[in-house]
Design an enzyme around this catalytic site. Structure first.
Site, short mmCIF file in Angstrom:
data_model
loop_
_atom_site.label_atom_id
_atom_site.label_comp_id
_atom_site.label_asym_id
_atom_site.label_seq_id
_atom_site.Cartn_x
_atom_site.Cartn_y
_atom_site.Cartn_z
N VAL A 71 46.93 38.37 44.43
CA VAL A 71 46.02 38.52 43.29
C VAL A 71 44.74 37.73 43.56
O VAL A 71 44.79 36.53 43.82
CB VAL A 71 46.66 38.04 41.98
CG1 VAL A 71 45.67 38.11 40.83
CG2 VAL A 71 47.90 38.87 41.65
N HIS A 72 43.62 38.42 43.49
CA HIS A 72 42.31 37.83 43.76
C HIS A 72 41.26 38.73 43.09
O HIS A 72 41.61 39.59 42.29
CB HIS A 72 42.08 37.73 45.27
CG HIS A 72 42.07 39.07 45.93
ND1 HIS A 72 43.20 39.82 46.07
CD2 HIS A 72 41.06 39.81 46.40
CE1 HIS A 72 42.88 40.98 46.62
NE2 HIS A 72 41.59 40.99 46.83
N GLY A 73 40.01 38.58 43.44
CA GLY A 73 38.94 39.35 42.79
C GLY A 73 39.09 40.86 42.89
O GLY A 73 38.98 41.58 41.90
#
Length: 166
Positions: free
Chosen positions: A16-18
């Site tokens: 999970v990231h940008g």
């Protein structure tokens, strides 16, 4: 057993990231499952990923085995985005019974022994073996879209053709 409402399964070493947030918004899901043995037991990593999520989206951190055991217990109203860190973990999910009809291969870091395919994807022998087995044994198809817009360089890479030659 009712088939779970899985909107997308994404292989991305960053989890999970940008960019993951873009996918979540675009897919309109209400549940994100991070399927990773290490993260399933790491409170610090979980807190970091939770901090990136809007309050309206549930997030669960399951081991690969736990994901396989729980995925068919999902309610039909749950729209699911599964994020996995490695090709081997995706194969383990399939072996655990998770239906993986299509896989978005979004990010595999370049390391020694890995061949760069796109700006964001580099594969080694272990990745190739796992992806080929997903295709052969589970009928999984692939795309290499980095973002939901799909207009980035490498989004149209023919991973299936590459696997057929290797």
């Amino acid at each position: 057993m009712t088939e779970p409402n899985i909107k997308k399964i994404r292989l991305d070493e960053r989890l999970v990231h940008g960019q993951g947030r873009l996918w979540i918004s675009n897919l309109g899901v209400n549940l994100v499952i991070v399927a990773n043995d290490e993260v399933a037991t790491s409170h610090i990593q979980q807190q970091l990923m939770k901090s990136l999520m809007p309050d309206s989206i549930q997030i669960r951190f399951f081991s690969i085995e736990e994901t396989g055991a729980k995925i068919f217990k999902a309610a039909p109203r749950q729209t699911i985005f599964i994020i996995v860190k490695t090709a081997e973990d995706v194969l383990r999910l399939a072996k655990a019974g998770v239906p993986i009809k299509h896989l978005n291969v979004g990010n595999i870091h370049k390391k020694d022994g890995k061949e760069r395919l796109t700006n964001f994807i580099a594969v080694g022998p272990e990745d190739i073996t796992a992806l080929k087995q997903l295709e052969a044994d589970y009928g999984t198809t692939f795309d290499t879209q980095t973002t939901p817009l799909g207009n980035d360089i490498g989004s149209d890479f023919d991973l299936t053709g590459y696997l057929a030659k290797h």
